[in-house]
Design an enzyme around this catalytic site. Structure first.
Site, short mmCIF file in Angstrom:
data_model
loop_
_atom_site.label_atom_id
_atom_site.label_comp_id
_atom_site.label_asym_id
_atom_site.label_seq_id
_atom_site.Cartn_x
_atom_site.Cartn_y
_atom_site.Cartn_z
N PHE A 96 -2.67 0.66 11.29
CA PHE A 96 -3.78 -0.18 11.76
C PHE A 96 -4.97 -0.19 10.82
O PHE A 96 -5.79 -1.11 10.85
CB PHE A 96 -4.24 0.28 13.16
N GLU A 116 0.73 -3.01 15.78
CA GLU A 116 0.47 -3.84 16.98
C GLU A 116 -1.02 -3.82 17.34
O GLU A 116 -1.48 -4.64 18.13
CB GLU A 116 1.34 -3.37 18.16
N CYS A 157 -6.77 7.29 4.79
CA CYS A 157 -5.96 8.44 4.39
C CYS A 157 -6.56 9.13 3.17
O CYS A 157 -6.13 10.19 2.78
CB CYS A 157 -4.53 8.01 4.12
N LYS A 182 6.38 -5.63 9.50
CA LYS A 182 6.07 -5.26 10.89
C LYS A 182 4.67 -4.63 10.87
O LYS A 182 4.51 -3.46 10.56
CB LYS A 182 7.11 -4.26 11.41
P1 NAD Z 1 1.13 5.25 13.15
O1 NAD Z 1 2.06 6.18 12.48
O2 NAD Z 1 0.80 5.50 14.59
O3 NAD Z 1 1.71 3.76 13.10
C1 NAD Z 1 2.20 3.20 11.92
C2 NAD Z 1 3.30 2.20 12.25
O4 NAD Z 1 4.37 2.88 12.90
C3 NAD Z 1 2.85 1.08 13.17
O5 NAD Z 1 3.39 -0.14 12.70
C4 NAD Z 1 3.43 1.48 14.54
O6 NAD Z 1 3.81 0.36 15.31
C5 NAD Z 1 4.64 2.30 14.18
N1 NAD Z 1 4.91 3.41 15.12
C6 NAD Z 1 4.00 4.10 15.86
N2 NAD Z 1 4.62 5.08 16.56
C7 NAD Z 1 5.93 5.02 16.26
C8 NAD Z 1 7.08 5.77 16.66
N3 NAD Z 1 6.99 6.78 17.51
N4 NAD Z 1 8.27 5.42 16.13
C9 NAD Z 1 8.39 4.40 15.26
N5 NAD Z 1 7.33 3.65 14.85
C10 NAD Z 1 6.11 3.96 15.34
O7 NAD Z 1 -0.19 5.17 12.25
P2 NAD Z 1 -1.56 4.44 12.58
O8 NAD Z 1 -2.25 5.18 13.67
O9 NAD Z 1 -1.34 2.99 12.74
O10 NAD Z 1 -2.32 4.66 11.19
C11 NAD Z 1 -3.06 5.82 10.89
C12 NAD Z 1 -2.23 6.81 10.10
O11 NAD Z 1 -1.74 6.21 8.91
C13 NAD Z 1 -3.04 8.01 9.63
O12 NAD Z 1 -2.27 9.16 9.81
C14 NAD Z 1 -3.30 7.72 8.18
O13 NAD Z 1 -3.53 8.86 7.37
C15 NAD Z 1 -2.03 7.05 7.80
N6 NAD Z 1 -2.17 6.26 6.59
C16 NAD Z 1 -1.64 6.76 5.46
C17 NAD Z 1 -1.78 6.09 4.27
C18 NAD Z 1 -1.21 6.66 3.01
O14 NAD Z 1 -1.28 5.99 1.99
N7 NAD Z 1 -0.65 7.84 2.99
C19 NAD Z 1 -2.47 4.87 4.24
C20 NAD Z 1 -2.99 4.36 5.42
C21 NAD Z 1 -2.83 5.08 6.61
#
Ligand code: NAD
Length: 485
Positions: free
Chosen positions: A150, A177, A282, A174
């Site tokens: 997000f 959401e 991140c 994808k």
């Molecule tokens: P998230 O892991 O909750 O969600 C990421 C994606 O995975 C979304 O599209 C979501 O629909 C999907 N998802 C969520 N739960 C899932 C599950 N149980 N099984 C399968 N798919 C699932 O992450 P977020 O809250 O949207 O984003 C924040 C996180 O992303 C933080 O931890 C941040 O550090 C990380 N992030 C990392 C980087 C990097 O470059 N390393 C960059 C941006 C964000």
């Protein structure tokens, strides 16, 4: 509802998802109901994969120099629509306008890199024996998927899509959401730039859709950016289905501050790093390791933090759940004996009372065993851990399971070099609070901040989005059969 309901984008057209599951899209700025997002079914994914597979045969045959022309135009369209796209990011994600604009500027830079790919994928050729030539060429994989978080509704999709597409792949995106709106505009702009139907598709959904992507036999590779918990799930599920996968996870970045650091520059950098995008980056400064006597710098960090005002120069966090989680970390640290120097709990923004804001927070005397020292808080919170030596600071940094970024603030070049060598992180800053490598350098962490080989952007991404064909050719039969001779 401010905008029409969100639809999937398949084969160049917006269409309704089948099934009836959906979620509301609420602006974290002020609680406005923006739209609804469908939680698509597997049959929707099948349609998108079919469209992408059909588009692949033409798209992959198009010379890269022709494909790239579309991305020159896409970059121009991003610039032309900068204000409108930035407003949309701000509404759905809660960032300030300037932070949202920076996302579009970065998306343009990523596209510029993709436009340089014809110069980088020329392959190699060598006469390995008399009249015998070996040559290599980069071939696209086919249909690939990109799953995004997000916190960067435009930039993270643009980490993957320009490179993957210019290299000849077709993509299913994808998006999160929580922020489904910006990617719809990306699809429209790509179409306007001349991208053929089916080359880029969007499927909205939640974890079920992510699982369906990992399992789909028509998808060759999956890139993922999100939390470490989900990165692990995606990496193991996609690779157990024999797909190529690169999964970027969460972070806990350590900033080591030494007594000789330039006070004002260090303080402004650290305050900006911990509070930019409301700490939902991140690359954010999350744990500051204060080495020796640096109280004068901590005071300045607090002064800087107090200038950051929710709803003015600080955006909201993504939702109420995030606000409560972040505030729990602060309260728990306080209960365990840490000292709250600047307290962002219970923040509101004038005129935006339904928004979800957390003010900048500085917590001192956090001990390495506290959750605020170890876990990703993902909010505008700086945890200060006090130590006496650089080696103690490095031991704390090295113990973190993450390894996205680390930084040091000092004027001592030798000490900086020592820290660069010993920090266990993929991206290091020296007097830089957010050490994001700019293009053509690639972005990617170490340890549990990334699963898979290579990085997601820059030159390193070429290997991920392609497979190498090696051809050995001989046109001189008189040279005999032993080409090794
Ligand atoms: P998230 O892991 O909750 O969600 C990421 C994606 O995975 C979304 O599209 C979501 O629909 C999907 N998802 C969520 N739960 C899932 C599950 N149980 N099984 C399968 N798919 C699932 O992450 P977020 O809250 O949207 O984003 C924040 C996180 O992303 C933080 O931890 C941040 O550090 C990380 N992030 C990392 C980087 C990097 O470059 N390393 C960059 C941006 C964000």
């Amino acid at each position: 509802m401010k905008y029409p309901k969100v639809q999937n984008f398949i084969n160049g057209a917006f269409i309704d998802a089948s099934g009836s599951r959906s979620l509301e899209v609420i602006s974290p700025i002020d609680g406005t109901l923006l739209s609804t997002v469908p939680l698509s079914e597997k049959s929707d994914l099948d349609k998108a994969v079919k469209a992408a597979s059909m588009a692949f045969s033409e798209w992959s045959k198009m010379p890269i120099k022709t494909r790239v022309q579309i991305f020159y135009r896409y970059r121009e369209l991003l610039e032309k629509h900068m204000t409108e796209l930035s407003n949309l990011i701000q509404e759905e994600c809660g960032k300030t306008f300037d932070e949202s604009k920076a996302e579009i500027e970065k998306s343009m830079e990523l596209t510029e890199f993709a436009c340089s790919l014809p110069q980088l994928v020329t392959g190699e050729v060598l006469e390995v024996s008399r009249g015998v030539e070996c040559r290599t060429e980069y071939n696209p994989l086919g249909v690939v998927a990109s799953i995004t978080p997000f916190n960067f509704p435009s930039m993270v999709p643009n980490w993957t899509l320009p490179n993957a597409l210019v290299l000849g792949n077709c993509m299913i995106l994808k998006p999160s959401e929580k922020v489904p709106l910006s990617t719809g505009r990306i699809a429209e702009l790509l179409k306007e730039a001349g991208l053929p139907d089916g080359v880029f598709n969007i499927i909205h959904g939640d974890s079920q859709m992510v699982e369906a992507i990992c399992d789909h036999p028509g998808i060759e590779a999956v890139s993922f950016v999100g939390s470490t918990k989900v990165a692990r799930i995606v990496y193991s599920r996609a690779t157990s289905n024999y797909k190529r996968c690169l999964a970027l996870g969460g972070a806990k970045n350590h900033l080591l501050v030494l007594p000789d650091a330039i006070p004002q520059m260090t303080a402004s950098n650290i305050a900006a790093s911990m509070s930019g995008c409301a700490g939902q980056r991140c690359m954010a400064a999350s744990a500051m390791v204060a080495v020796g006597q640096v109280d004068h710098i901590i005071e300045k960090i607090c002064d800087e933090a107090r200038k950051i005002v929710p709803g003015v120069n600080l955006g909201s966090v993504i939702n109420q759940e995030a606000k409560e989680r972040i505030e729990r970390y602060i309260t728990e640290a306080e209960k365990q004996g840490a000292k709250i120097l600047v307290d962002g709990r219970n923040a509101t923004a004038a005129g935006k009372e339904k928004g979800t804001y957390v003010g900048p927070t500085v917590i001192d005397f956090v001990t390495p065993d506290m959750a605020a020292a170890k876990e990703e808080i993902f909010g505008p919170v700086l945890s200060i851990i006090r130590v006496n030596t650089v080696d103690e600071a490095l031991a704390i940094e090295n113990r973190s399971p993450y390894g996205n970024a680390a930084a040091v603030f000092t004027q001592n070049g030798g000490m900086a070099k020592y820290i660069i060598e010993h920090a266990s992180a993929g991206m290091i800053g020296v007097n830089v609070g957010v050490p994001v490598p700019r293009e053509p350098f690639s972005f990617g962490g170490w340890n549990q901040s990334k699963f898979g080989v290579g990085d997601i952007t820059g030159k390193s991404s070429i290997e991920f989005w392609t497979k190498l064909k090696k051809t050995t050719t001989k046109w001189n039969p008189e040279a005999g059969i032993n080409w090794m001779s």
